[in-house]
Motif scaffolding. Structure first.
Motif, PDB file in Angstrom:
ATOM      1  N   ALA A 143       0.840  -1.196   0.000  1.00  0.00           N
ATOM      2  CA  ALA A 143       0.000   0.000   0.000  1.00  0.00           C
ATOM      3  C   ALA A 143       0.875   1.246   0.000  1.00  0.00           C
ATOM      4  N   ALA A 144       0.587   2.162  -0.928  1.00  0.00           N
ATOM      5  CA  ALA A 144       1.340   3.413  -1.020  1.00  0.00           C
ATOM      6  C   ALA A 144       0.787   4.424  -0.024  1.00  0.00           C
ATOM      7  N   VAL A 145       1.661   4.962   0.812  1.00  0.00           N
ATOM      8  CA  VAL A 145       1.274   6.037   1.721  1.00  0.00           C
ATOM      9  C   VAL A 145       1.283   7.316   0.888  1.00  0.00           C
TER      10      VAL A 145
ATOM     11  N   GLY B  46      -8.383  13.413 -13.439  1.00  0.00           N
ATOM     12  CA  GLY B  46      -9.701  14.002 -13.512  1.00  0.00           C
ATOM     13  C   GLY B  46     -10.845  13.012 -13.676  1.00  0.00           C
ATOM     14  N   GLU B  47     -10.538  11.726 -13.806  1.00  0.00           N
ATOM     15  CA  GLU B  47     -11.594  10.723 -13.978  1.00  0.00           C
ATOM     16  C   GLU B  47     -12.328  10.478 -12.666  1.00  0.00           C
ATOM     17  N   GLU B  48     -13.588  10.066 -12.773  1.00  0.00           N
ATOM     18  CA  GLU B  48     -14.355   9.704 -11.588  1.00  0.00           C
ATOM     19  C   GLU B  48     -14.082   8.257 -11.222  1.00  0.00           C
ATOM     20  N   ILE B  49     -13.890   8.009  -9.928  1.00  0.00           N
ATOM     21  CA  ILE B  49     -13.699   6.658  -9.404  1.00  0.00           C
ATOM     22  C   ILE B  49     -14.842   6.391  -8.435  1.00  0.00           C
ATOM     23  N   PRO B  50     -15.828   5.578  -8.847  1.00  0.00           N
ATOM     24  CA  PRO B  50     -16.984   5.335  -7.982  1.00  0.00           C
ATOM     25  C   PRO B  50     -16.601   4.712  -6.642  1.00  0.00           C
ATOM     26  N   LYS B  51     -17.269   5.180  -5.591  1.00  0.00           N
ATOM     27  CA  LYS B  51     -17.101   4.587  -4.255  1.00  0.00           C
ATOM     28  C   LYS B  51     -17.981   3.343  -4.196  1.00  0.00           C
ATOM     29  N   LEU B  52     -17.359   2.181  -3.935  1.00  0.00           N
ATOM     30  CA  LEU B  52     -18.060   0.901  -3.981  1.00  0.00           C
ATOM     31  C   LEU B  52     -18.499   0.393  -2.612  1.00  0.00           C
ATOM     32  N   GLY B  53     -18.017   1.004  -1.542  1.00  0.00           N
ATOM     33  CA  GLY B  53     -18.344   0.548  -0.191  1.00  0.00           C
ATOM     34  C   GLY B  53     -17.099   0.564   0.673  1.00  0.00           C
ATOM     35  N   ALA B  54     -17.125  -0.243   1.738  1.00  0.00           N
ATOM     36  CA  ALA B  54     -16.004  -0.296   2.684  1.00  0.00           C
ATOM     37  C   ALA B  54     -15.595  -1.743   2.905  1.00  0.00           C
ATOM     38  N   ILE B  55     -14.313  -1.942   3.170  1.00  0.00           N
ATOM     39  CA  ILE B  55     -13.756  -3.259   3.462  1.00  0.00           C
ATOM     40  C   ILE B  55     -12.920  -3.141   4.730  1.00  0.00           C
ATOM     41  N   SER B  56     -13.222  -3.962   5.726  1.00  0.00           N
ATOM     42  CA  SER B  56     -12.403  -4.020   6.932  1.00  0.00           C
ATOM     43  C   SER B  56     -11.332  -5.077   6.701  1.00  0.00           C
ATOM     44  N   LEU B  57     -10.074  -4.659   6.728  1.00  0.00           N
ATOM     45  CA  LEU B  57      -8.970  -5.558   6.406  1.00  0.00           C
ATOM     46  C   LEU B  57      -8.157  -5.914   7.644  1.00  0.00           C
ATOM     47  N   PRO B  58      -8.278  -7.155   8.121  1.00  0.00           N
ATOM     48  CA  PRO B  58      -7.337  -7.619   9.152  1.00  0.00           C
ATOM     49  C   PRO B  58      -6.020  -7.941   8.454  1.00  0.00           C
ATOM     50  N   TRP B  59      -4.906  -7.487   9.006  1.00  0.00           N
ATOM     51  CA  TRP B  59      -3.613  -7.699   8.366  1.00  0.00           C
ATOM     52  C   TRP B  59      -2.525  -7.850   9.402  1.00  0.00           C
TER      53      TRP B  59
ATOM     54  N   GLY C 293       4.913  -9.746  12.257  1.00  0.00           N
ATOM     55  CA  GLY C 293       3.872 -10.581  12.839  1.00  0.00           C
ATOM     56  C   GLY C 293       2.852  -9.911  13.737  1.00  0.00           C
ATOM     57  N   ARG C 294       2.867  -8.586  13.840  1.00  0.00           N
ATOM     58  CA  ARG C 294       1.861  -7.906  14.667  1.00  0.00           C
ATOM     59  C   ARG C 294       0.519  -7.855  13.932  1.00  0.00           C
ATOM     60  N   SER C 295      -0.544  -8.204  14.640  1.00  0.00           N
ATOM     61  CA  SER C 295      -1.883  -8.220  14.070  1.00  0.00           C
ATOM     62  C   SER C 295      -2.488  -6.817  14.114  1.00  0.00           C
ATOM     63  N   LYS C 296      -3.022  -6.371  12.975  1.00  0.00           N
ATOM     64  CA  LYS C 296      -3.603  -5.030  12.855  1.00  0.00           C
ATOM     65  C   LYS C 296      -4.902  -5.110  12.064  1.00  0.00           C
ATOM     66  N   ALA C 297      -5.597  -4.006  11.960  1.00  0.00           N
ATOM     67  CA  ALA C 297      -6.793  -3.909  11.119  1.00  0.00           C
ATOM     68  C   ALA C 297      -6.850  -2.493  10.565  1.00  0.00           C
ATOM     69  N   LEU C 298      -7.376  -2.361   9.362  1.00  0.00           N
ATOM     70  CA  LEU C 298      -7.507  -1.055   8.741  1.00  0.00           C
ATOM     71  C   LEU C 298      -8.782  -1.046   7.916  1.00  0.00           C
ATOM     72  N   ALA C 299      -9.550   0.028   8.040  1.00  0.00           N
ATOM     73  CA  ALA C 299     -10.773   0.185   7.266  1.00  0.00           C
ATOM     74  C   ALA C 299     -10.433   0.886   5.959  1.00  0.00           C
ATOM     75  N   PHE C 300     -10.643   0.190   4.854  1.00  0.00           N
ATOM     76  CA  PHE C 300     -10.420   0.751   3.526  1.00  0.00           C
ATOM     77  C   PHE C 300     -11.757   1.089   2.889  1.00  0.00           C
ATOM     78  N   GLN C 301     -11.753   2.081   2.019  1.00  0.00           N
ATOM     79  CA  GLN C 301     -12.861   2.322   1.111  1.00  0.00           C
ATOM     80  C   GLN C 301     -12.556   1.523  -0.151  1.00  0.00           C
ATOM     81  N   ALA C 302     -13.585   0.962  -0.777  1.00  0.00           N
ATOM     82  CA  ALA C 302     -13.404   0.154  -1.974  1.00  0.00           C
ATOM     83  C   ALA C 302     -13.620   1.013  -3.208  1.00  0.00           C
TER      84      ALA C 302
ATOM     85  N   LEU D 219       3.866   0.478   2.450  1.00  0.00           N
ATOM     86  CA  LEU D 219       3.662  -0.277   3.677  1.00  0.00           C
ATOM     87  C   LEU D 219       3.291  -1.702   3.268  1.00  0.00           C
ATOM     88  N   ASP D 220       4.071  -2.681   3.738  1.00  0.00           N
ATOM     89  CA  ASP D 220       3.769  -4.083   3.460  1.00  0.00           C
ATOM     90  C   ASP D 220       2.740  -4.573   4.465  1.00  0.00           C
ATOM     91  N   MET D 221       1.624  -5.075   3.931  1.00  0.00           N
ATOM     92  CA  MET D 221       0.519  -5.572   4.749  1.00  0.00           C
ATOM     93  C   MET D 221       0.249  -7.014   4.320  1.00  0.00           C
TER      94      MET D 221
END
Length: 160
Positions: free
Chosen positions: A25-27, A63-76, A81-90, A141-143
């Motif tokens: 994932a690009a910061v 300038g293109e439109e990118i439709p918002k498709l919803g949300a994805i909760s990603l456990p990673w 080896g540390r367990s994390k979670a991040l809420a992404f928009q799809a 960031l490696d997830m």
């Protein structure tokens, strides 16, 4: 069982199995949200949001439109080896993006300067550090996460 049809053949006896995938994932200081294409995360559920139901979209860099498709909760997991979670928009983006302004809102600083052990994210509350890799002009960031992979009983994958 699920049938996968391709031009060359039909595969039978397909079962789902979960495999590890590294998401790079690009910061991004220009990203207003954490955004990932759902195709990166087969098997994880997309939850509709008010924005996706309303047909809202982001504006891409050209300038293109990118439709918002919803949300994805990603456990990673981090590389150590540390367990994390991040809420992404799809959304249909070329690479997963982590919005640095969203990180800052959550108390996580983005430190890209040389020294201090290299580029990293730092949680201002817990002191936790997340190392970033620089590849060209990107800070990644490696997830590590589990995704669903369909494979038939003989070990063959469907064709792309």
């Amino acid at each position: 069982s699920l049938l996968i049809e391709s031009k060359a053949e039909v595969l039978h006896n397909v079962e789902d199995r979960w495999v590890w995938r590294r998401i790079e994932a690009a910061v991004d200081s220009g990203a207003v949200d954490h955004v990932i294409d759902p195709e990166y995360l087969p098997g994880l559920q997309i939850v509709q949001t008010d924005a996706s139901k309303a047909g809202n979209a982001w504006t891409g860099t050209s300038g293109e439109e990118i439709p918002k498709l919803g949300a994805i909760s990603l456990p990673w997991f981090t590389c150590d080896g540390r367990s994390k979670a991040l809420a992404f928009q799809a959304g249909r983006v070329g690479r997963p993006l982590i919005g640095s302004s969203r990180l800052e809102d959550a108390g996580i600083n983005t430190l890209l300067m040389k020294g201090s052990g290299g580029p990293h994210l730092k949680n201002t509350v817990t002191g936790e550090r997340y190392d970033l890799r620089r590849v060209g002009g990107l800070y990644l960031l490696d997830m590590w996460c589990r995704v669903k992979q369909s494979t038939d009983s003989r070990g063959f994958r469907g064709r792309d």
